[in-house]
Every structure is written in structure tokens, then in C-alpha cells.
Design a protein around this motif. Sequence first.
Motif, PDB file in Angstrom:
ATOM      1  N   ILE A  34       0.819  -1.219   0.000  1.00 22.21           N
ATOM      2  CA  ILE A  34       0.000   0.000   0.000  1.00 22.21           C
ATOM      3  C   ILE A  34       0.851   1.266   0.000  1.00 22.21           C
ATOM      4  O   ILE A  34       0.314   2.369   0.056  1.00 22.21           O
ATOM      5  CB  ILE A  34      -0.995   0.012   1.178  1.00 22.21           C
ATOM      6  CG1 ILE A  34      -0.285  -0.120   2.517  1.00 22.21           C
ATOM      7  CG2 ILE A  34      -2.029  -1.079   1.006  1.00 22.21           C
ATOM      8  CD1 ILE A  34      -1.199   0.032   3.720  1.00 22.21           C
ATOM      9  N   GLY A  35       2.184   1.120  -0.089  1.00 22.40           N
ATOM     10  CA  GLY A  35       3.077   2.265  -0.192  1.00 22.40           C
ATOM     11  C   GLY A  35       3.888   2.495   1.057  1.00 22.40           C
ATOM     12  O   GLY A  35       3.574   1.989   2.133  1.00 22.40           O
ATOM     13  N   ASN A  36       4.974   3.255   0.891  1.00 19.99           N
ATOM     14  CA  ASN A  36       5.856   3.618   2.002  1.00 19.99           C
ATOM     15  C   ASN A  36       6.325   2.416   2.813  1.00 19.99           C
ATOM     16  O   ASN A  36       6.406   2.474   4.031  1.00 19.99           O
ATOM     17  CB  ASN A  36       5.180   4.628   2.934  1.00 19.99           C
ATOM     18  CG  ASN A  36       4.864   5.925   2.227  1.00 19.99           C
ATOM     19  OD1 ASN A  36       5.606   6.339   1.335  1.00 19.99           O
ATOM     20  ND2 ASN A  36       3.775   6.547   2.597  1.00 19.99           N
ATOM     21  N   GLY A  37       6.586   1.297   2.133  1.00 23.66           N
ATOM     22  CA  GLY A  37       7.067   0.110   2.830  1.00 23.66           C
ATOM     23  C   GLY A  37       6.017  -0.580   3.677  1.00 23.66           C
ATOM     24  O   GLY A  37       6.346  -1.424   4.494  1.00 23.66           O
ATOM     25  N   GLN A  38       4.746  -0.224   3.494  1.00 25.87           N
ATOM     26  CA  GLN A  38       3.671  -0.832   4.285  1.00 25.87           C
ATOM     27  C   GLN A  38       2.889  -1.829   3.433  1.00 25.87           C
ATOM     28  O   GLN A  38       2.695  -1.639   2.230  1.00 25.87           O
ATOM     29  CB  GLN A  38       2.716   0.234   4.807  1.00 25.87           C
ATOM     30  CG  GLN A  38       3.365   1.186   5.789  1.00 25.87           C
ATOM     31  CD  GLN A  38       2.374   2.207   6.303  1.00 25.87           C
ATOM     32  OE1 GLN A  38       1.349   2.468   5.704  1.00 25.87           O
ATOM     33  NE2 GLN A  38       2.688   2.785   7.448  1.00 25.87           N
ATOM     34  N   TYR A  39       2.431  -2.880   4.098  1.00 27.56           N
ATOM     35  CA  TYR A  39       1.673  -3.936   3.445  1.00 27.56           C
ATOM     36  C   TYR A  39       0.393  -4.191   4.225  1.00 27.56           C
ATOM     37  O   TYR A  39       0.360  -4.047   5.443  1.00 27.56           O
ATOM     38  CB  TYR A  39       2.498  -5.230   3.382  1.00 27.56           C
ATOM     39  CG  TYR A  39       3.727  -5.072   2.527  1.00 27.56           C
ATOM     40  CD1 TYR A  39       3.710  -5.439   1.191  1.00 27.56           C
ATOM     41  CD2 TYR A  39       4.896  -4.535   3.054  1.00 27.56           C
ATOM     42  CE1 TYR A  39       4.846  -5.280   0.400  1.00 27.56           C
ATOM     43  CE2 TYR A  39       6.028  -4.369   2.282  1.00 27.56           C
ATOM     44  CZ  TYR A  39       5.988  -4.736   0.948  1.00 27.56           C
ATOM     45  OH  TYR A  39       7.087  -4.579   0.167  1.00 27.56           O
ATOM     46  N   LEU A  40      -0.623  -4.574   3.510  1.00 29.54           N
ATOM     47  CA  LEU A  40      -1.903  -4.920   4.121  1.00 29.54           C
ATOM     48  C   LEU A  40      -2.144  -6.400   3.881  1.00 29.54           C
ATOM     49  O   LEU A  40      -1.981  -6.883   2.750  1.00 29.54           O
ATOM     50  CB  LEU A  40      -3.018  -4.093   3.483  1.00 29.54           C
ATOM     51  CG  LEU A  40      -4.423  -4.340   3.978  1.00 29.54           C
ATOM     52  CD1 LEU A  40      -4.560  -3.809   5.406  1.00 29.54           C
ATOM     53  CD2 LEU A  40      -5.418  -3.628   3.079  1.00 29.54           C
ATOM     54  N   LYS A  41      -2.497  -7.120   4.928  1.00 32.74           N
ATOM     55  CA  LYS A  41      -2.794  -8.538   4.782  1.00 32.74           C
ATOM     56  C   LYS A  41      -4.250  -8.671   4.357  1.00 32.74           C
ATOM     57  O   LYS A  41      -5.167  -8.245   5.060  1.00 32.74           O
ATOM     58  CB  LYS A  41      -2.568  -9.276   6.108  1.00 32.74           C
ATOM     59  CG  LYS A  41      -2.793 -10.763   6.023  1.00 32.74           C
ATOM     60  CD  LYS A  41      -2.488 -11.419   7.369  1.00 32.74           C
ATOM     61  CE  LYS A  41      -2.684 -12.910   7.332  1.00 32.74           C
ATOM     62  NZ  LYS A  41      -2.393 -13.505   8.646  1.00 32.74           N
TER      63      LYS A  41
END
Length: 82
Positions: A34-41
Motif C-alpha cells: 500500500i506504499g511507504n514500505g507498508q503492506y496490508l494482509k
Amino acid sequence: MEQYEGNFSNAYPKGTKYYSIDGIDTDTAIAIHIGNGQYLKAIREGEYTYRKSYIQYVYKGLGIFAILIVGFIIFTQSRKNL
């Protein structure tokens, strides 16, 4: 994580990357970048059913087409007999 390919999303823009999660079957969950090194499970909650609905429309269309063809054949045969 390895990038997971082959599907689409109605919630995320084209080009959004999604990945398999080590130790979790992709039929259970995937990771969405989802951007900026972030992930959504993203956890699968049920079967994707649009394809089944689409096939039902195809079958209905083919049935209507078959009825029209039979009607046309009967009509042309009855005109020949006049």
C-alpha cells in the motif's frame, strides 16, 4: 515474500503489487503493498462468484439464441409449404 501475480482488484489501482506470505497459502491470504514500505494482509473470506454469474448469462444468451434459430427454421419451413 514473493510477488504474487495473476489476479486483479476493484479496490486498488492498476499496478498495485501483491505478494504471497511465507508460510500462508495464497488461497488463505496475500500481502498488498500500500506504499511507504507498508503492506496490508488481505484474507480471503469467500469464493469469487462473478465468474459463475457471468457463465449463467452466457448460458441464458445461448438458450435464447437457440430458440430464435429454431423459430427461424420453423418460420422458413412454413413459408415454403405455402
